[in-house]
Scaffold this motif. Structure first.
Motif, PDB file in Angstrom:
ATOM      1  N   ARG A   1      30.339 -65.231 -30.622  1.00  0.00           N
ATOM      2  CA  ARG A   1      30.022 -63.857 -30.205  1.00  0.00           C
ATOM      3  C   ARG A   1      30.227 -62.868 -31.342  1.00  0.00           C
ATOM      4  NH1 ARG A   1      32.427 -62.832 -24.143  1.00  0.00           N
ATOM      5  NH2 ARG A   1      32.504 -65.004 -23.497  1.00  0.00           N
ATOM      6  N   LEU A   2      31.379 -62.950 -31.996  1.00  0.00           N
ATOM      7  CA  LEU A   2      31.655 -62.039 -33.107  1.00  0.00           C
ATOM      8  C   LEU A   2      30.651 -62.244 -34.236  1.00  0.00           C
ATOM      9  CD1 LEU A   2      35.541 -61.875 -33.520  1.00  0.00           C
ATOM     10  CD2 LEU A   2      33.996 -59.973 -33.086  1.00  0.00           C
ATOM     11  N   SER A   3      30.332 -63.498 -34.520  1.00  0.00           N
ATOM     12  CA  SER A   3      29.403 -63.787 -35.611  1.00  0.00           C
ATOM     13  C   SER A   3      28.036 -63.165 -35.340  1.00  0.00           C
ATOM     14  CB  SER A   3      29.269 -65.300 -35.785  1.00  0.00           C
ATOM     15  OG  SER A   3      30.519 -65.889 -36.069  1.00  0.00           O
ATOM     16  N   LEU A   4      27.568 -63.282 -34.114  1.00  0.00           N
ATOM     17  CA  LEU A   4      26.276 -62.687 -33.760  1.00  0.00           C
ATOM     18  C   LEU A   4      26.331 -61.164 -33.800  1.00  0.00           C
ATOM     19  CD1 LEU A   4      25.355 -65.133 -30.874  1.00  0.00           C
ATOM     20  CD2 LEU A   4      24.152 -64.920 -33.060  1.00  0.00           C
ATOM     21  N   ASP A   5      27.458 -60.602 -33.386  1.00  0.00           N
ATOM     22  CA  ASP A   5      27.613 -59.146 -33.458  1.00  0.00           C
ATOM     23  C   ASP A   5      27.604 -58.669 -34.905  1.00  0.00           C
ATOM     24  OD1 ASP A   5      27.697 -58.610 -30.725  1.00  0.00           O
ATOM     25  OD2 ASP A   5      29.847 -58.994 -30.589  1.00  0.00           O
ATOM     26  N   PHE A   6      28.245 -59.411 -35.791  1.00  0.00           N
ATOM     27  CA  PHE A   6      28.256 -59.025 -37.204  1.00  0.00           C
ATOM     28  C   PHE A   6      26.872 -59.205 -37.833  1.00  0.00           C
ATOM     29  CE2 PHE A   6      32.946 -59.199 -37.093  1.00  0.00           C
ATOM     30  CZ  PHE A   6      33.205 -57.996 -37.758  1.00  0.00           C
ATOM     31  N   LYS A   7      26.136 -60.214 -37.387  1.00  0.00           N
ATOM     32  CA  LYS A   7      24.774 -60.388 -37.890  1.00  0.00           C
ATOM     33  C   LYS A   7      23.931 -59.163 -37.563  1.00  0.00           C
ATOM     34  CE  LYS A   7      20.679 -63.328 -37.564  1.00  0.00           C
ATOM     35  NZ  LYS A   7      20.050 -64.524 -36.956  1.00  0.00           N
ATOM     36  N   MET A   8      24.150 -58.590 -36.379  1.00  0.00           N
ATOM     37  CA  MET A   8      23.428 -57.390 -35.983  1.00  0.00           C
ATOM     38  C   MET A   8      23.905 -56.152 -36.733  1.00  0.00           C
ATOM     39  SD  MET A   8      21.145 -58.249 -33.744  1.00  0.00           S
ATOM     40  CE  MET A   8      20.759 -56.657 -32.995  1.00  0.00           C
ATOM     41  N   ALA A   9      25.179 -56.172 -37.154  1.00  0.00           N
ATOM     42  CA  ALA A   9      25.791 -54.971 -37.735  1.00  0.00           C
ATOM     43  C   ALA A   9      25.531 -54.819 -39.231  1.00  0.00           C
ATOM     44  CB  ALA A   9      27.298 -54.969 -37.477  1.00  0.00           C
ATOM     45  N   THR A  10      25.284 -55.926 -39.946  1.00  0.00           N
ATOM     46  CA  THR A  10      25.058 -55.803 -41.392  1.00  0.00           C
ATOM     47  C   THR A  10      24.191 -56.943 -41.903  1.00  0.00           C
ATOM     48  OG1 THR A  10      26.104 -55.699 -43.586  1.00  0.00           O
ATOM     49  CG2 THR A  10      27.209 -57.048 -41.930  1.00  0.00           C
ATOM     50  N   THR A  11      23.334 -56.610 -42.849  1.00  0.00           N
ATOM     51  CA  THR A  11      22.523 -57.623 -43.533  1.00  0.00           C
ATOM     52  C   THR A  11      22.897 -57.710 -45.009  1.00  0.00           C
ATOM     53  OG1 THR A  11      20.791 -55.986 -43.979  1.00  0.00           O
ATOM     54  CG2 THR A  11      20.565 -57.309 -41.971  1.00  0.00           C
ATOM     55  N   THR A  12      23.912 -56.959 -45.412  1.00  0.00           N
ATOM     56  CA  THR A  12      24.272 -56.905 -46.833  1.00  0.00           C
ATOM     57  C   THR A  12      25.665 -57.441 -47.134  1.00  0.00           C
ATOM     58  OG1 THR A  12      24.993 -54.605 -46.543  1.00  0.00           O
ATOM     59  CG2 THR A  12      22.725 -54.965 -47.288  1.00  0.00           C
ATOM     60  N   ILE A  13      26.646 -57.174 -46.283  1.00  0.00           N
ATOM     61  CA  ILE A  13      28.004 -57.661 -46.539  1.00  0.00           C
ATOM     62  C   ILE A  13      28.053 -59.159 -46.252  1.00  0.00           C
ATOM     63  CG2 ILE A  13      30.441 -57.483 -45.890  1.00  0.00           C
ATOM     64  CD1 ILE A  13      29.878 -54.612 -44.982  1.00  0.00           C
ATOM     65  N   PRO A  14      28.555 -59.973 -47.182  1.00  0.00           N
ATOM     66  CA  PRO A  14      28.653 -61.415 -46.932  1.00  0.00           C
ATOM     67  C   PRO A  14      29.514 -61.715 -45.709  1.00  0.00           C
ATOM     68  CG  PRO A  14      28.976 -60.936 -49.256  1.00  0.00           C
ATOM     69  CD  PRO A  14      28.986 -59.614 -48.549  1.00  0.00           C
ATOM     70  N   ILE A  15      29.020 -62.624 -44.861  1.00  0.00           N
ATOM     71  CA  ILE A  15      29.738 -63.032 -43.663  1.00  0.00           C
ATOM     72  C   ILE A  15      30.013 -64.530 -43.737  1.00  0.00           C
ATOM     73  CG2 ILE A  15      29.639 -63.265 -41.144  1.00  0.00           C
ATOM     74  CD1 ILE A  15      27.672 -60.872 -41.142  1.00  0.00           C
ATOM     75  N   VAL A  16      31.276 -64.899 -43.582  1.00  0.00           N
ATOM     76  CA  VAL A  16      31.670 -66.299 -43.471  1.00  0.00           C
ATOM     77  C   VAL A  16      32.164 -66.485 -42.043  1.00  0.00           C
ATOM     78  CG1 VAL A  16      33.259 -68.088 -44.265  1.00  0.00           C
ATOM     79  CG2 VAL A  16      32.264 -66.498 -45.909  1.00  0.00           C
ATOM     80  N   THR A  17      31.632 -67.502 -41.370  1.00  0.00           N
ATOM     81  CA  THR A  17      31.899 -67.616 -39.943  1.00  0.00           C
ATOM     82  C   THR A  17      32.391 -69.003 -39.555  1.00  0.00           C
ATOM     83  OG1 THR A  17      30.887 -67.430 -37.745  1.00  0.00           O
ATOM     84  CG2 THR A  17      29.494 -68.241 -39.503  1.00  0.00           C
ATOM     85  N   VAL A  18      33.044 -69.062 -38.414  1.00  0.00           N
ATOM     86  CA  VAL A  18      33.460 -70.314 -37.785  1.00  0.00           C
ATOM     87  C   VAL A  18      32.732 -70.367 -36.442  1.00  0.00           C
ATOM     88  CG1 VAL A  18      35.405 -71.718 -37.050  1.00  0.00           C
ATOM     89  CG2 VAL A  18      35.742 -69.998 -38.825  1.00  0.00           C
TER      90      VAL A  18
END
Length: 334
Positions: free
Chosen positions: A105-122
């Motif tokens: 859920r958090l990962s999908l929310d962050f995908k919606m929130a930014t396309t520039t800041i690197p995201i590392v997810t579990v």
């Protein structure tokens, strides 16, 4: 709760320190936003659980030392999913160098929130959950680790329950409604069908707290399930002691997604090695800080899985665990 907000409770002089300190840090200082859906921020430290200790120790080995050239800002969704999207936006607005997000859920929310800041997810399965299109080349600003090596691990747990209880006919599934209604729930239903058993959802509401778990366990008593499976949602892991206690009171044999449940009295688990996973998270972060594009870094898929069985709990339930199953277990607690 964000740790910085907690610090402000200690006094005005302390409250302004992070802002002043950040201005004085050298340019090489890296900022990570570590966001968990339910754990307390105080637990996310080198002195916390083994998985966090492994994460911070691996970062240190790679040259990133908190307080020297690394700043880690910790956040918790406090087990309230309705706030996750807002939390993601708030974190993005602080402009960290990298975001570490735990759970689908958090990962999908962050995908919606930014396309520039690197995201590392579990996440259990980034393709099935619609996070990325490819494991090998995720694309965009996202990479990470899978916690199950694919949705088939859900079926593996059902199979182990059937092996432990050959006369099993009905299994309850402790799970949130979004989980039950997305590909993860579909995989569980298909696995149950293949195993020839009935799977009934024990649906959690919008909050992950003791009262909600008590409500769900009361409802399961009416369904008369022979056994229970607990989903791998991070919020359930946070509340593992409560879940294990309620399963013991209800005398319901239960399989879990993490060995830590078994260590606090749960019957059995089939899981990844979380310590290994968090070491890999640290290595992914290192690659990004060294200039790699997250979208070019393959998701790490674990190859090591471990089965844990608590014989003391089995005896309390009057359950005779098959010798073949015990022989295959990686950990047996007596």
């Amino acid at each position: 709760m964000r740790r910085r907000k907690f610090i402000t409770l200690l006094g005005g002089a302390v409250a302004v320190w992070p802002i002043v300190a950040r201005a004085q840090q050298p340019a090489k200082m890296k900022r990570i936003a570590f966001v968990h859906p339910s754990n307390k921020v105080s637990e996310i430290s080198v002195s916390g659980r083994p998985l966090y200790r492994a994460f911070f120790e691996e970062l240190s080995r790679l040259g990133y030392v908190e307080g020297q050239n690394l700043e880690v800002e910790r956040y918790s969704g406090e087990g309230r999913p309705e706030r996750y999207a807002e939390l993601a936006r708030d974190v993005v607005n602080t402009h960290p160098d990298l975001i570490l997000a735990v759970g689908a859920r958090l990962s999908l929310d962050f995908k919606m929130a930014t396309t520039t800041i690197p995201i590392v997810t579990v996440i259990i399965d980034p393709i099935a959950m619609g996070l990325v299109a490819s494991i090998a080349r995720p694309g965009g600003n996202i990479t990470g680790v899978t916690i199950a090596g694919g949705l088939e691990l859900i079926g593996k747990r059902i199979g182990l329950l059937v092996e432990a209880m050959p006369k099993l006919s009905t299994v309850g599934y402790l799970v949130s409604r979004p989980y039950w209604e997305d590909p993860r729930g579909e995989a569980a239903r298909e696995a149950a069908k293949q195993a020839g058993i009935s799977l009934k959802a024990a649906l959690l509401g919008s909050a992950y707290n003791e009262a909600e778990y008590q409500r769900v366990f009361r409802s399961m008593e009416q369904d008369r399930a022979d056994a229970l499976m607990v989903s791998d949602e991070a919020e359930n892991f946070t509340n593992r002691a409560t879940i294990v206690e309620l399963a013991a009171k209800g005398r319901i044999p239960t399989i879990y997604s993490y060995r830590e449940f078994v260590q606090v009295g749960g019957l059995m688990a089939y899981s990844i090695d979380q310590v290994e996973i968090y070491r890999h998270l640290a290595n992914l972060i290192d690659k990004i800080f060294r200039g790699a594009n997250p979208g070019d870094i393959p998701f790490y898929q674990p190859t090591k899985f471990e089965m844990s069985i608590n014989l003391k709990t089995a005896k309390a339930l009057g359950l005779e665990m098959p010798a073949m199953l015990l022989a295959r277990a990686d950990e047996v607690i007596e």
